[in-house]
Design a protein around this motif. Structure first.
Motif, PDB file in Angstrom:
ATOM      1  N   ILE A   1       5.547   3.458  24.215  1.00  0.00           N
ATOM      2  CA  ILE A   1       5.921   2.053  24.176  1.00  0.00           C
ATOM      3  C   ILE A   1       4.695   1.235  23.784  1.00  0.00           C
ATOM      4  N   GLY A   2       4.950  -0.002  23.361  1.00  0.00           N
ATOM      5  CA  GLY A   2       3.867  -0.829  22.861  1.00  0.00           C
ATOM      6  C   GLY A   2       3.068  -1.516  23.952  1.00  0.00           C
ATOM      7  N   ARG A   3       1.876  -1.921  23.590  1.00  0.00           N
ATOM      8  CA  ARG A   3       1.021  -2.692  24.490  1.00  0.00           C
ATOM      9  C   ARG A   3       1.096  -4.167  24.092  1.00  0.00           C
ATOM     10  N   PRO A   4       1.148  -5.075  25.067  1.00  0.00           N
ATOM     11  CA  PRO A   4       1.204  -6.501  24.734  1.00  0.00           C
ATOM     12  C   PRO A   4       0.107  -6.945  23.774  1.00  0.00           C
ATOM     13  N   ALA A   5      -1.089  -6.401  23.911  1.00  0.00           N
ATOM     14  CA  ALA A   5      -2.192  -6.795  23.032  1.00  0.00           C
ATOM     15  C   ALA A   5      -1.911  -6.406  21.581  1.00  0.00           C
ATOM     16  N   GLU A   6      -1.174  -5.316  21.371  1.00  0.00           N
ATOM     17  CA  GLU A   6      -0.823  -4.902  20.013  1.00  0.00           C
ATOM     18  C   GLU A   6       0.157  -5.898  19.396  1.00  0.00           C
ATOM     19  N   PHE A   7       1.112  -6.321  20.188  1.00  0.00           N
ATOM     20  CA  PHE A   7       2.062  -7.327  19.725  1.00  0.00           C
ATOM     21  C   PHE A   7       1.339  -8.628  19.399  1.00  0.00           C
ATOM     22  N   ALA A   8       0.389  -8.999  20.227  1.00  0.00           N
ATOM     23  CA  ALA A   8      -0.317 -10.270  20.060  1.00  0.00           C
ATOM     24  C   ALA A   8      -1.086 -10.343  18.744  1.00  0.00           C
ATOM     25  N   LYS A   9      -1.507  -9.221  18.222  1.00  0.00           N
ATOM     26  CA  LYS A   9      -2.249  -9.226  16.962  1.00  0.00           C
ATOM     27  C   LYS A   9      -1.405  -9.793  15.824  1.00  0.00           C
ATOM     28  N   ALA A  10      -0.121  -9.430  15.806  1.00  0.00           N
ATOM     29  CA  ALA A  10       0.764  -9.945  14.755  1.00  0.00           C
ATOM     30  C   ALA A  10       0.968 -11.440  14.910  1.00  0.00           C
ATOM     31  N   VAL A  11       1.178 -11.885  16.146  1.00  0.00           N
ATOM     32  CA  VAL A  11       1.361 -13.313  16.410  1.00  0.00           C
ATOM     33  C   VAL A  11       0.094 -14.085  16.055  1.00  0.00           C
ATOM     34  N   LEU A  12      -1.046 -13.513  16.375  1.00  0.00           N
ATOM     35  CA  LEU A  12      -2.322 -14.165  16.079  1.00  0.00           C
ATOM     36  C   LEU A  12      -2.486 -14.423  14.585  1.00  0.00           C
ATOM     37  N   PHE A  13      -2.215 -13.426  13.772  1.00  0.00           N
ATOM     38  CA  PHE A  13      -2.380 -13.626  12.334  1.00  0.00           C
ATOM     39  C   PHE A  13      -1.380 -14.632  11.782  1.00  0.00           C
ATOM     40  N   LEU A  14      -0.116 -14.461  12.104  1.00  0.00           N
ATOM     41  CA  LEU A  14       0.903 -15.358  11.548  1.00  0.00           C
ATOM     42  C   LEU A  14       0.679 -16.808  11.980  1.00  0.00           C
ATOM     43  N   GLY A  15       0.094 -17.003  13.149  1.00  0.00           N
ATOM     44  CA  GLY A  15      -0.163 -18.347  13.630  1.00  0.00           C
ATOM     45  C   GLY A  15      -1.535 -18.878  13.269  1.00  0.00           C
ATOM     46  N   SER A  16      -2.254 -18.171  12.452  1.00  0.00           N
ATOM     47  CA  SER A  16      -3.624 -18.575  12.118  1.00  0.00           C
ATOM     48  C   SER A  16      -3.691 -19.266  10.762  1.00  0.00           C
ATOM     49  N   ALA A  17      -4.830 -19.891  10.517  1.00  0.00           N
ATOM     50  CA  ALA A  17      -5.056 -20.509   9.207  1.00  0.00           C
ATOM     51  C   ALA A  17      -5.286 -19.470   8.128  1.00  0.00           C
ATOM     52  N   ALA A  18      -5.561 -18.227   8.536  1.00  0.00           N
ATOM     53  CA  ALA A  18      -5.698 -17.148   7.550  1.00  0.00           C
ATOM     54  C   ALA A  18      -4.358 -16.823   6.906  1.00  0.00           C
ATOM     55  N   ASN A  19      -3.271 -17.113   7.591  1.00  0.00           N
ATOM     56  CA  ASN A  19      -1.947 -16.971   7.001  1.00  0.00           C
ATOM     57  C   ASN A  19      -1.667 -18.211   6.164  1.00  0.00           C
ATOM     58  N   THR A  20      -1.647 -18.033   4.872  1.00  0.00           N
ATOM     59  CA  THR A  20      -1.458 -19.166   3.969  1.00  0.00           C
ATOM     60  C   THR A  20      -0.173 -19.084   3.144  1.00  0.00           C
ATOM     61  N   TYR A  21       0.573 -17.961   3.255  1.00  0.00           N
ATOM     62  CA  TYR A  21       1.712 -17.806   2.333  1.00  0.00           C
ATOM     63  C   TYR A  21       2.901 -17.082   2.949  1.00  0.00           C
ATOM     64  N   ILE A  22       2.835 -16.779   4.220  1.00  0.00           N
ATOM     65  CA  ILE A  22       3.954 -16.104   4.880  1.00  0.00           C
ATOM     66  C   ILE A  22       4.692 -17.105   5.744  1.00  0.00           C
ATOM     67  N   THR A  23       5.943 -17.373   5.399  1.00  0.00           N
ATOM     68  CA  THR A  23       6.749 -18.292   6.195  1.00  0.00           C
ATOM     69  C   THR A  23       8.223 -17.917   6.078  1.00  0.00           C
ATOM     70  N   GLY A  24       8.967 -18.241   7.107  1.00  0.00           N
ATOM     71  CA  GLY A  24      10.401 -17.946   7.114  1.00  0.00           C
ATOM     72  C   GLY A  24      10.730 -16.481   7.302  1.00  0.00           C
ATOM     73  N   GLN A  25       9.782 -15.722   7.850  1.00  0.00           N
ATOM     74  CA  GLN A  25       9.977 -14.274   7.957  1.00  0.00           C
ATOM     75  C   GLN A  25      10.255 -13.848   9.398  1.00  0.00           C
ATOM     76  N   THR A  26      10.860 -12.671   9.526  1.00  0.00           N
ATOM     77  CA  THR A  26      11.126 -12.073  10.832  1.00  0.00           C
ATOM     78  C   THR A  26      10.451 -10.710  10.872  1.00  0.00           C
ATOM     79  N   LEU A  27       9.535 -10.565  11.795  1.00  0.00           N
ATOM     80  CA  LEU A  27       8.777  -9.313  11.934  1.00  0.00           C
ATOM     81  C   LEU A  27       9.088  -8.690  13.282  1.00  0.00           C
ATOM     82  N   VAL A  28       9.411  -7.410  13.268  1.00  0.00           N
ATOM     83  CA  VAL A  28       9.638  -6.684  14.505  1.00  0.00           C
ATOM     84  C   VAL A  28       8.467  -5.746  14.744  1.00  0.00           C
ATOM     85  N   VAL A  29       7.880  -5.832  15.910  1.00  0.00           N
ATOM     86  CA  VAL A  29       6.762  -4.982  16.289  1.00  0.00           C
ATOM     87  C   VAL A  29       7.290  -3.973  17.303  1.00  0.00           C
ATOM     88  N   ASP A  30       7.656  -2.784  16.827  1.00  0.00           N
ATOM     89  CA  ASP A  30       8.414  -1.859  17.693  1.00  0.00           C
ATOM     90  C   ASP A  30       8.023  -0.393  17.543  1.00  0.00           C
TER      91      ASP A  30
END
Length: 252
Positions: free
Chosen positions: A216-245
């Motif tokens: 099973i996954g670790r919360p910190a692993e899930f948080a990495k995806a949220v961190l990038f998508l919510g960061s200023a480094a993400n400049t072109y990804i929007t309207g997407q659905t990502l499953v971390v599973d």
């Protein structure tokens, strides 16, 4: 990679434990000014101490908020002021089948899962539009893509959040406000243990063995995806659905 979140105001909802806490910790590690919110003031204070002990980031503040209460959300946003990044999150609805729920159960799930996102986005976007920057990530569930047995309320409202986020991503992209949804698979949280009624480590291990990655996954692993998508480094990804599973989901 410089995620460019240092000094930015990040609001993480339902952040006193579980995935919300993990996401708040990830942003704090990158130097963001993190506001953690939940209904329990004492638990929030303890969580803030724990995040500080790991990250040594002094800019961690607590805000008491019931996300099912629109006035609470408005008050919270007013207290914080200009918010750059929002991580929407709520506790999951109760498990059960159709016959198990009455109108009150449906209304509570509606307020908690869907309207909390609607109201939060409504409150934070005026400033984001003004500054021409904003990132909104909503933590949902893998049920946004594939229905889960015994989780009728989640199966109903999580896809609704996806529809909302997709529509908002179209409306707000021109203001450099990017909106995405991230769904966890089976993560090692209190919520998962409660849903599956698993308390023993051997039982949790057996669940993990059914996942292609082997655990099973670790919360910190899930948080990495949220961190990038919510960061200023993400400049072109929007309207997407990502499953971390860990590869568990078989649908496309």
């Amino acid at each position: 990679m410089d995620l460019r979140v240092r000094g930015k105001k990040v609001l993480v909802l339902a952040a006193s434990k579980g995935l919300g806490k993990a996401c708040a910790t990830a942003y704090a590690e990158e130097g963001a000014h993190v506001f953690i919110a939940s209904r329990n003031a004492e638990q929030l204070r303890q969580t803030a101490k724990e995040i500080f002990s790991v990250t040594h980031n002094p800019n961690i503040e607590t805000v008491v908020c019931d996300v099912t209460n629109g006035k609470d959300i408005e008050k919270m946003v007013q207290e914080i002021g200009c918010i750059d990044i929002v991580i929407n999150n709520t506790g999951g609805p109760p498990a059960g089948k159709f016959a198990d729920f009455d109108d009150t159960d449906w209304q509570q799930a509606f307020e908690s899962l869907l309207m909390s996102v609607v109201r939060t986005v409504r409150a934070v976007t005026p400033h984001m539009k003004e500054q021409q920057f904003g990132r909104i990530v909503t933590i949902t569930s893998s049920s946004m893509k594939q229905a889960l047995d015994g989780l009728l309320l989640s199966n109903t409202f999580r896809p609704a959040i996806v529809g909302l986020s997709k529509s908002l991503s179209q409306e707000l992209a021109g203001d450099n406000i990017l909106i995405n949804s991230v769904g966890p698979g089976t993560m090692d949280t209190d919520r998962i243990r409660a849903v599956y009624d698993q308390e023993e480590e051997d039982s949790v291990k057996k669940i993990g063995e059914m996942i292609p990655i082997g655990r099973i996954g670790r919360p910190a692993e899930f948080a990495k995806a949220v961190l990038f998508l919510g960061s200023a480094a993400n400049t072109y990804i929007t309207g997407q659905t990502l499953v971390v599973d860990g590869g568990a989901m078989k649908s496309l």
